[in-house]
Design a protein around this motif. Structure first.
Motif, PDB file in Angstrom:
ATOM      1  N   ALA A   1       2.587  -9.786   0.726  1.00  0.00           N
ATOM      2  CA  ALA A   1       3.187  -9.222  -0.465  1.00  0.00           C
ATOM      3  C   ALA A   1       4.854  -8.949  -0.307  1.00  0.00           C
ATOM      4  O   ALA A   1       5.214  -8.623   0.858  1.00  0.00           O
ATOM      5  N   THR A   2       5.595  -9.022  -1.117  1.00  0.00           N
ATOM      6  CA  THR A   2       6.908  -8.579  -1.196  1.00  0.00           C
ATOM      7  C   THR A   2       7.055  -7.219  -1.359  1.00  0.00           C
ATOM      8  O   THR A   2       6.317  -6.601  -2.080  1.00  0.00           O
TER       9      THR A   2
ATOM     10  N   LEU B   1       4.669  -4.374  -4.227  1.00  0.00           N
ATOM     11  CA  LEU B   1       3.849  -3.277  -3.841  1.00  0.00           C
ATOM     12  C   LEU B   1       4.513  -2.152  -4.573  1.00  0.00           C
ATOM     13  O   LEU B   1       5.681  -1.918  -4.373  1.00  0.00           O
ATOM     14  N   LEU B   2       3.589  -1.210  -5.055  1.00  0.00           N
ATOM     15  CA  LEU B   2       3.922   0.057  -5.661  1.00  0.00           C
ATOM     16  C   LEU B   2       3.403   1.350  -4.758  1.00  0.00           C
ATOM     17  O   LEU B   2       2.392   1.209  -4.410  1.00  0.00           O
TER      18      LEU B   2
ATOM     19  N   ILE C   1       2.048   4.077  -9.220  1.00  0.00           N
ATOM     20  CA  ILE C   1       0.800   3.741  -9.461  1.00  0.00           C
ATOM     21  C   ILE C   1       0.211   4.706 -10.599  1.00  0.00           C
ATOM     22  O   ILE C   1      -0.401   4.396 -11.604  1.00  0.00           O
ATOM     23  N   ALA C   2       0.198   5.894  -9.981  1.00  0.00           N
ATOM     24  CA  ALA C   2      -0.359   7.050 -10.586  1.00  0.00           C
ATOM     25  C   ALA C   2       0.343   7.101 -12.121  1.00  0.00           C
ATOM     26  O   ALA C   2      -0.197   7.250 -13.023  1.00  0.00           O
TER      27      ALA C   2
ATOM     28  N   ARG D   1       0.481   5.018   1.340  1.00  0.00           N
ATOM     29  CA  ARG D   1      -0.170   3.882   0.683  1.00  0.00           C
ATOM     30  C   ARG D   1       0.620   3.071  -0.347  1.00  0.00           C
ATOM     31  O   ARG D   1       1.279   3.699  -1.187  1.00  0.00           O
ATOM     32  N   LEU D   2       0.486   1.892  -0.275  1.00  0.00           N
ATOM     33  CA  LEU D   2       1.238   0.997  -1.248  1.00  0.00           C
ATOM     34  C   LEU D   2       0.115   0.074  -1.806  1.00  0.00           C
ATOM     35  O   LEU D   2      -0.915  -0.350  -1.214  1.00  0.00           O
ATOM     36  N   PHE D   3       0.219   0.033  -3.289  1.00  0.00           N
ATOM     37  CA  PHE D   3      -0.725  -0.826  -3.976  1.00  0.00           C
ATOM     38  C   PHE D   3      -0.054  -2.216  -4.693  1.00  0.00           C
ATOM     39  O   PHE D   3       1.083  -1.987  -4.880  1.00  0.00           O
ATOM     40  N   ARG D   4      -0.667  -2.953  -4.741  1.00  0.00           N
ATOM     41  CA  ARG D   4      -0.500  -4.386  -5.094  1.00  0.00           C
ATOM     42  C   ARG D   4      -0.343  -4.001  -6.728  1.00  0.00           C
ATOM     43  O   ARG D   4      -1.181  -3.149  -7.409  1.00  0.00           O
TER      44      ARG D   4
END
Length: 161
Positions: free
Chosen positions: A4-5, A9-10, A15-16, A45-48
């Motif tokens: 992932a770059t 990642l968010l 994300i929320a 935490r990082l989310f795709r």
């Protein structure tokens, strides 16, 4: 999983915010394995980005009355490392539509049984379609079994007190 770059990642707050959920809800969904995150060296935490699509699917499932367990079962059929496709959604929604139709039939039967209920709440009828289907409580004697149970409990408390 592909590398992932940083832009793909968010953080959990974004994300929320973008999904309309609270941060604790996002964490809860992750704890239920509905979504996954990657962790930084500082354990953030990082989310795709595709997590947003998975969260939309979860929201759609909840909107039609599915439990998180039912939604998790459906999500388990999807690839975990990419956004659900239109075909994926079609497959899910077809299955969910059958589940919703079954629930509608159950609710219609329940609605029909309300006509046979006297509606007073005493539950003393020999055959109440809501609280005593198929006269299952007849062996317990006449009257409300809930009141009898509470009187039995009060008697046990008085005897032991």
């Amino acid at each position: 999983m592909t590398t992932a770059t940083p832009k793909s990642l968010l953080p959990i707050g974004e994300i929320a915010s973008r999904s309309g959920l609270s941060v604790p809800t996002v964490r809860y969904y992750e704890s239920r394995n509905l979504i996954t995150s990657e962790r930084t060296t500082g354990n953030k935490r990082l989310f795709r980005r595709y997590t947003l699509r998975r969260l939309a699917v979860i929201a759609a499932g909840q909107r039609v009355g599915l439990t998180l367990a039912e939604i998790a079962e459906a999500l388990a059929e999807l690839p975990f490392d990419k956004a659900p496709t239109q075909d994926d959604w079609h497959q899910l929604s077809t299955h969910w539509a059958l589940m919703v139709a079954r629930r509608i039939r159950q609710l219609e039967r329940l609605q029909g049984s309300l006509d046979e209920c006297i509606g007073c709440g005493c539950l003393s009828l020999k055959k109440c379609h809501l609280f005593n289907p198929h006269d299952e409580a007849a062996s317990e004697g006449p009257g409300s079994r809930w009141i009898r149970k509470s009187m039995e409990y009060d008697g046990e408390e008085a005897a032991s007190g």
